[in-house]
Design a protein around this motif. Structure first.
Motif, PDB file in Angstrom:
ATOM      1  N   PHE A  41       0.810  -1.227   0.000  1.00 35.28           N
ATOM      2  CA  PHE A  41       0.000   0.000   0.000  1.00 35.28           C
ATOM      3  C   PHE A  41       0.843   1.278   0.000  1.00 35.28           C
ATOM      4  O   PHE A  41       0.318   2.370   0.217  1.00 35.28           O
ATOM      5  CB  PHE A  41      -0.965  -0.008   1.191  1.00 35.28           C
ATOM      6  N   ALA A  42       2.127   1.141  -0.287  1.00 33.61           N
ATOM      7  CA  ALA A  42       3.022   2.307  -0.251  1.00 33.61           C
ATOM      8  C   ALA A  42       2.569   3.413  -1.191  1.00 33.61           C
ATOM      9  O   ALA A  42       2.775   4.598  -0.916  1.00 33.61           O
ATOM     10  CB  ALA A  42       4.449   1.878  -0.573  1.00 33.61           C
ATOM     11  N   ARG A  43       1.948   3.052  -2.317  1.00 36.26           N
ATOM     12  CA  ARG A  43       1.521   4.067  -3.292  1.00 36.26           C
ATOM     13  C   ARG A  43       0.000   4.175  -3.382  1.00 36.26           C
ATOM     14  O   ARG A  43      -0.523   4.705  -4.369  1.00 36.26           O
ATOM     15  CB  ARG A  43       2.114   3.740  -4.659  1.00 36.26           C
TER      16      ARG A  43
ATOM     17  N   PRO B 211      -5.636   7.628   2.377  1.00 34.94           N
ATOM     18  CA  PRO B 211      -5.182   7.095   3.666  1.00 34.94           C
ATOM     19  C   PRO B 211      -5.524   5.613   3.798  1.00 34.94           C
ATOM     20  O   PRO B 211      -6.539   5.143   3.291  1.00 34.94           O
ATOM     21  CB  PRO B 211      -5.956   7.936   4.688  1.00 34.94           C
ATOM     22  N   TRP B 212      -4.666   4.892   4.463  1.00 36.27           N
ATOM     23  CA  TRP B 212      -4.900   3.481   4.787  1.00 36.27           C
ATOM     24  C   TRP B 212      -4.235   3.225   6.130  1.00 36.27           C
ATOM     25  O   TRP B 212      -3.393   3.999   6.582  1.00 36.27           O
ATOM     26  CB  TRP B 212      -4.333   2.559   3.704  1.00 36.27           C
ATOM     27  N   TRP B 213      -4.616   2.112   6.772  1.00 34.99           N
ATOM     28  CA  TRP B 213      -4.072   1.832   8.086  1.00 34.99           C
ATOM     29  C   TRP B 213      -4.222   0.351   8.421  1.00 34.99           C
ATOM     30  O   TRP B 213      -5.128  -0.316   7.939  1.00 34.99           O
ATOM     31  CB  TRP B 213      -4.759   2.671   9.157  1.00 34.99           C
TER      32      TRP B 213
ATOM     33  N   VAL C 148      -6.773  -4.361   6.871  1.00 33.56           N
ATOM     34  CA  VAL C 148      -6.269  -3.083   6.364  1.00 33.56           C
ATOM     35  C   VAL C 148      -7.467  -2.171   6.148  1.00 33.56           C
ATOM     36  O   VAL C 148      -8.376  -2.502   5.385  1.00 33.56           O
ATOM     37  CB  VAL C 148      -5.495  -3.267   5.043  1.00 33.56           C
ATOM     38  N   GLY C 149      -7.493  -1.049   6.839  1.00 34.47           N
ATOM     39  CA  GLY C 149      -8.601  -0.109   6.716  1.00 34.47           C
ATOM     40  C   GLY C 149      -8.339   0.929   5.649  1.00 34.47           C
ATOM     41  O   GLY C 149      -7.200   1.356   5.430  1.00 34.47           O
TER      42      GLY C 149
ATOM     43  N   PRO D  31       1.239   3.103   9.282  1.00 35.87           N
ATOM     44  CA  PRO D  31       0.003   3.674   9.837  1.00 35.87           C
ATOM     45  C   PRO D  31      -0.874   2.599  10.472  1.00 35.87           C
ATOM     46  O   PRO D  31      -1.003   1.492   9.942  1.00 35.87           O
ATOM     47  CB  PRO D  31      -0.675   4.300   8.612  1.00 35.87           C
ATOM     48  N   PHE D  32      -1.472   2.923  11.607  1.00 41.83           N
ATOM     49  CA  PHE D  32      -2.386   1.995  12.263  1.00 41.83           C
ATOM     50  C   PHE D  32      -3.543   2.771  12.889  1.00 41.83           C
ATOM     51  O   PHE D  32      -3.408   3.956  13.223  1.00 41.83           O
ATOM     52  CB  PHE D  32      -1.662   1.133  13.308  1.00 41.83           C
TER      53      PHE D  32
END
Length: 200
Positions: free
Chosen positions: A21-23, A27-29, A52-53, A144-145
């Motif tokens: 999910f680097a690109r 937003p993701w977490w 993964v949200g 990110p979390f």
């Protein structure tokens, strides 16, 4: 939502997910139990899957993060169906199972959350809103979390044994403001919830 009759799971690692999910364009977490582990900085328990949200406003970008993978939408009450690239998922679909190919185990579960402009909106209680920028924390190495109090609010509904384990692990890292938010969020729908005593 890891069911044996739907095929085996071999969860990706947190670092693998970060690479995938680097690109990603929004937003993701990391969510679920792994989010609690990232918040506490330690391993707590085994995990059947990895969540993964991301926001529904960005969910069409998931295929680009996992090129060539099979993505299957979980249509309630638990039917999986292929999710085609470019197909907007209906509002009642919140979970997507992902695997590299038909012969591969499931590796990632996407959890699609709602938003309203700059605010995240809880699926559990639409009265609960937070700016998206306050929803996500970052580990020491930048992963990110989901904020632990938000994740625990989600877990409070089921209150499974593993959720209780996660609560007790996270309590030491929740500050007064986070405890107050979680307490009020739970009490808003379940005023007799057993966790409320622990959050005093």
């Amino acid at each position: 939502m890891a069911a044996a009759d739907l095929g085996p799971w071999e969860p990706a690692t947190v670092r693998e997910v970060a690479t995938y999910f680097a690109r990603f364009p929004g937003p993701w977490w990391i969510a679920g139990g792994f989010a609690i582990e990232l918040a506490t900085g330690r391993t707590i328990r085994p995990h059947d899957d990895i969540d993964v949200g991301l926001l529904r406003s960005d969910h069409l970008g998931a295929h680009g993060a996992l090129p060539g993978w099979e993505l299957w939408a979980a249509d309630p009450p638990g039917q999986l169906r292929p999710w085609r690239q470019g197909e907007p998922l209906p509002a009642h679909v919140h979970d997507v199972w992902c695997r590299p190919g038909a012969a591969s185990p499931w590796r990632v579960q996407l959890m699609i959350d709602e938003s309203d402009g700059p605010d995240w909106v809880s699926r559990r209680d639409p009265r609960l809103r937070r700016p998206v920028r306050e929803l996500v924390r970052r580990s020491a190495d930048g992963i990110p979390f989901l904020a632990p109090e938000v994740q625990l609010h989600h877990k409070a509904r089921a209150c499974r044994p593993k959720d209780v384990v996660d609560l007790h692990a996270a309590l030491p890292v929740l500050g007064p403001a986070e405890r107050a938010w979680l307490r009020e969020a739970i009490a808003g729908t379940t005023p007799d919830h057993p966790w409320l005593v622990l959050l005093q």
